[in-house]
Design a protein around this motif. Structure first.
Motif, PDB file in Angstrom:
ATOM      1  N   ALA A 123       5.858 -43.914 118.427  1.00 13.09           N
ATOM      2  CA  ALA A 123       4.806 -44.207 117.448  1.00 13.09           C
ATOM      3  C   ALA A 123       4.622 -43.058 116.452  1.00 13.09           C
ATOM      4  CB  ALA A 123       3.501 -44.551 118.145  1.00 13.09           C
ATOM      5  N   PRO A 124       4.540 -41.788 116.911  1.00 11.57           N
ATOM      6  CA  PRO A 124       4.432 -40.701 115.928  1.00 11.57           C
ATOM      7  C   PRO A 124       5.657 -40.606 115.013  1.00 11.57           C
ATOM      8  CG  PRO A 124       3.692 -39.922 118.065  1.00 11.57           C
ATOM      9  CD  PRO A 124       4.294 -41.290 118.262  1.00 11.57           C
ATOM     10  N   LEU A 125       6.851 -40.880 115.534  1.00  9.19           N
ATOM     11  CA  LEU A 125       8.047 -40.851 114.688  1.00  9.19           C
ATOM     12  C   LEU A 125       7.996 -41.951 113.632  1.00  9.19           C
ATOM     13  CD1 LEU A 125      10.885 -40.079 117.262  1.00  9.19           C
ATOM     14  CD2 LEU A 125      10.214 -38.652 115.332  1.00  9.19           C
ATOM     15  N   ALA A 126       7.528 -43.131 114.007  1.00  5.67           N
ATOM     16  CA  ALA A 126       7.414 -44.230 113.040  1.00  5.67           C
ATOM     17  C   ALA A 126       6.401 -43.882 111.950  1.00  5.67           C
ATOM     18  CB  ALA A 126       7.014 -45.518 113.758  1.00  5.67           C
ATOM     19  N   LEU A 127       5.272 -43.287 112.345  1.00  2.00           N
ATOM     20  CA  LEU A 127       4.270 -42.870 111.366  1.00  2.00           C
ATOM     21  C   LEU A 127       4.837 -41.777 110.457  1.00  2.00           C
ATOM     22  CD1 LEU A 127       1.368 -43.010 110.281  1.00  2.00           C
ATOM     23  CD2 LEU A 127       0.758 -41.279 111.993  1.00  2.00           C
ATOM     24  N   PHE A 128       5.571 -40.835 111.037  1.00  2.00           N
ATOM     25  CA  PHE A 128       6.185 -39.757 110.262  1.00  2.00           C
ATOM     26  C   PHE A 128       7.158 -40.338 109.230  1.00  2.00           C
ATOM     27  CE2 PHE A 128       9.464 -36.440 109.723  1.00  2.00           C
ATOM     28  CZ  PHE A 128       8.662 -35.404 109.262  1.00  2.00           C
ATOM     29  N   PHE A 129       7.973 -41.311 109.665  1.00  2.00           N
ATOM     30  CA  PHE A 129       8.915 -41.956 108.741  1.00  2.00           C
ATOM     31  C   PHE A 129       8.175 -42.621 107.585  1.00  2.00           C
ATOM     32  CE2 PHE A 129      11.004 -45.884 107.353  1.00  2.00           C
ATOM     33  CZ  PHE A 129      12.151 -45.340 106.776  1.00  2.00           C
ATOM     34  N   ALA A 130       7.112 -43.364 107.919  1.00  2.00           N
ATOM     35  CA  ALA A 130       6.360 -44.075 106.883  1.00  2.00           C
ATOM     36  C   ALA A 130       5.737 -43.102 105.885  1.00  2.00           C
ATOM     37  CB  ALA A 130       5.279 -44.948 107.521  1.00  2.00           C
ATOM     38  N   VAL A 131       5.164 -42.016 106.377  1.00  2.00           N
ATOM     39  CA  VAL A 131       4.550 -41.028 105.481  1.00  2.00           C
ATOM     40  C   VAL A 131       5.611 -40.380 104.596  1.00  2.00           C
ATOM     41  CG1 VAL A 131       3.387 -38.781 105.443  1.00  2.00           C
ATOM     42  CG2 VAL A 131       2.551 -40.591 106.949  1.00  2.00           C
ATOM     43  N   CYS A 132       6.750 -40.002 105.186  1.00  2.00           N
ATOM     44  CA  CYS A 132       7.830 -39.382 104.405  1.00  2.00           C
ATOM     45  C   CYS A 132       8.408 -40.372 103.393  1.00  2.00           C
ATOM     46  CB  CYS A 132       8.927 -38.852 105.324  1.00  2.00           C
ATOM     47  SG  CYS A 132       8.408 -37.400 106.257  1.00  2.00           S
ATOM     48  N   LEU A 133       8.532 -41.631 103.770  1.00  2.00           N
ATOM     49  CA  LEU A 133       9.009 -42.656 102.845  1.00  2.00           C
ATOM     50  C   LEU A 133       8.067 -42.774 101.654  1.00  2.00           C
ATOM     51  CD1 LEU A 133      10.517 -46.071 103.556  1.00  2.00           C
ATOM     52  CD2 LEU A 133       8.506 -45.961 102.120  1.00  2.00           C
ATOM     53  N   LEU A 134       6.769 -42.858 101.932  1.00  2.00           N
ATOM     54  CA  LEU A 134       5.790 -42.988 100.851  1.00  2.00           C
ATOM     55  C   LEU A 134       5.793 -41.762  99.947  1.00  2.00           C
ATOM     56  CD1 LEU A 134       2.801 -44.644 102.738  1.00  2.00           C
ATOM     57  CD2 LEU A 134       4.224 -45.663 100.974  1.00  2.00           C
ATOM     58  N   LEU A 135       5.770 -40.584 100.540  1.00  2.00           N
ATOM     59  CA  LEU A 135       5.782 -39.355  99.732  1.00  2.00           C
ATOM     60  C   LEU A 135       7.072 -39.241  98.928  1.00  2.00           C
ATOM     61  CD1 LEU A 135       4.177 -36.782 102.194  1.00  2.00           C
ATOM     62  CD2 LEU A 135       3.152 -37.778 100.141  1.00  2.00           C
ATOM     63  N   GLY A 136       8.205 -39.553  99.584  1.00  2.00           N
ATOM     64  CA  GLY A 136       9.487 -39.511  98.881  1.00  2.00           C
ATOM     65  C   GLY A 136       9.528 -40.487  97.723  1.00  2.00           C
ATOM     66  N   ALA A 137       9.013 -41.690  97.923  1.00  2.00           N
ATOM     67  CA  ALA A 137       9.000 -42.703  96.860  1.00  2.00           C
ATOM     68  C   ALA A 137       8.073 -42.288  95.717  1.00  2.00           C
ATOM     69  CB  ALA A 137       8.578 -44.054  97.431  1.00  2.00           C
ATOM     70  N   ILE A 138       6.950 -41.697  96.057  1.00  2.00           N
ATOM     71  CA  ILE A 138       6.004 -41.256  95.023  1.00  2.00           C
ATOM     72  C   ILE A 138       6.609 -40.125  94.197  1.00  2.00           C
ATOM     73  CG2 ILE A 138       3.795 -40.059  94.650  1.00  2.00           C
ATOM     74  CD1 ILE A 138       2.729 -41.739  97.068  1.00  2.00           C
ATOM     75  N   PHE A 139       7.162 -39.118  94.865  1.00  2.00           N
ATOM     76  CA  PHE A 139       7.683 -37.952  94.148  1.00  2.00           C
ATOM     77  C   PHE A 139       8.984 -38.226  93.397  1.00  2.00           C
ATOM     78  CE2 PHE A 139       5.052 -35.485  97.283  1.00  2.00           C
ATOM     79  CZ  PHE A 139       4.129 -35.041  96.344  1.00  2.00           C
ATOM     80  N   THR A 140       9.784 -39.170  93.876  1.00  2.00           N
ATOM     81  CA  THR A 140      11.044 -39.460  93.183  1.00  2.00           C
ATOM     82  C   THR A 140      10.942 -40.676  92.276  1.00  2.00           C
ATOM     83  OG1 THR A 140      11.885 -40.864  94.971  1.00  2.00           O
ATOM     84  CG2 THR A 140      12.402 -38.494  95.088  1.00  2.00           C
ATOM     85  N   GLY A 141       9.922 -41.493  92.458  1.00  2.00           N
ATOM     86  CA  GLY A 141       9.777 -42.712  91.665  1.00  2.00           C
ATOM     87  C   GLY A 141      10.741 -43.811  92.087  1.00  2.00           C
ATOM     88  N   SER A 142      11.328 -43.677  93.292  1.00  2.00           N
ATOM     89  CA  SER A 142      12.317 -44.645  93.766  1.00  2.00           C
ATOM     90  C   SER A 142      12.070 -44.957  95.239  1.00  2.00           C
ATOM     91  CB  SER A 142      13.720 -44.059  93.577  1.00  2.00           C
ATOM     92  OG  SER A 142      14.673 -44.823  94.285  1.00  2.00           O
ATOM     93  N   THR A 143      11.851 -46.236  95.532  1.00  2.00           N
ATOM     94  CA  THR A 143      11.658 -46.639  96.927  1.00  2.00           C
ATOM     95  C   THR A 143      12.911 -46.428  97.768  1.00  2.00           C
ATOM     96  OG1 THR A 143       9.972 -48.224  96.264  1.00  2.00           O
ATOM     97  CG2 THR A 143      10.946 -48.528  98.447  1.00  2.00           C
ATOM     98  N   PRO A 144      14.117 -46.791  97.284  1.00  2.00           N
ATOM     99  CA  PRO A 144      15.315 -46.533  98.093  1.00  2.00           C
ATOM    100  C   PRO A 144      15.519 -45.043  98.378  1.00  2.00           C
ATOM    101  CG  PRO A 144      15.833 -48.118  96.368  1.00  2.00           C
ATOM    102  CD  PRO A 144      14.457 -47.594  96.094  1.00  2.00           C
ATOM    103  N   LEU A 145      15.266 -44.198  97.392  1.00  2.00           N
ATOM    104  CA  LEU A 145      15.402 -42.751  97.618  1.00  2.00           C
ATOM    105  C   LEU A 145      14.318 -42.251  98.576  1.00  2.00           C
ATOM    106  CD1 LEU A 145      17.153 -40.378  96.935  1.00  2.00           C
ATOM    107  CD2 LEU A 145      15.747 -39.962  94.909  1.00  2.00           C
TER     108      LEU A 145
END
Length: 193
Positions: free
Chosen positions: A20-42
């Motif tokens: 569960a913590p790993l899944a939450l970590f992935f989701a947070v990193c995905l969101l932050l990565g998408a926000i900072f790069t402007g790309s959901t796949p990235l």
């Protein structure tokens, strides 16, 4: 004397409480990565790489656990030591029962946003020996570990803390194997047979 080590093949069991913590970590990193790069796949790639790095840390910790943790049975009793410096000793007469043992690998505190998704690492549960024994704790342990150990019951007659040795982490079927033979030889009353 007999020595037993944790089997190297039990990594899925070791990592399961962290799912569960790993899944939450992935989701947070995905969101932050998408926000900072402007790309959901990235963002997904960044989340996957960050989670893989965290998983690599767990692999290293598991490897250290499996190579450095040993339980020893002797005519005096049972002793558990690990590579971090923890040591638990139980003499045969001081074992009070066979019971479920919770092994905490991380703080029991929940992580996440209040009112939102909150997760925590659950303890590993296995059957083991419990009794009044001796415990050596390494000098550098997290505060939550010290607090937890300070709340452990103490035998009023001897002042020794209640300690547990999770034999099920070494072999889930330990009662029918060599470890069970040691217990049957020295404390048959615990086995209920």
């Amino acid at each position: 004397m007999d020595e037993f080590r944790i089997r190297a093949g039990n990594f899925p069991r070791f990592v399961a409480p962290f799912a569960a913590p790993l899944a939450l970590f992935f989701a947070v990193c995905l969101l932050l990565g998408a926000i900072f790069t402007g790309s959901t796949p990235l963002g997904a790639v960044i989340g996957a790489l960050a989670t893989a790095a965290l998983l690599a840390v767990l692999v290293a910790k598991h490897r250290r656990l499996t190579t450095g943790t040993v339980v020893r049975f002797s005519a005096d009793g049972v002793e558990l030591t690990d590579s971090y410096g923890f040591r638990v000793r139980l003499r045969w007469p001081d074992i009070t029962r066979i019971d479920v043992v919770d092994t905490r690998l991380a703080s029991p505190r929940r992580i996440g946003r209040p009112g939102g998704v909150r997760v925590r690492v659950e303890p590993l549960r296995s059957v083991g020996l419990v009794g009044w024994g001796e415990r050596t704790v390494p000098p550098r342990v997290p505060g939550w570990t010290r607090e937890r150990l300070a709340r452990v019951p103490v035998d009023p007659a001897t002042g020794r803390p209640e300690v547990a040795i999770p034999l099920g982490e070494f072999d889930p079927l330990w009662e029918g194997g060599a470890m069970g033979d040691w217990v049957r030889r020295h404390r048959p009353d615990l086995m209920g047979r």
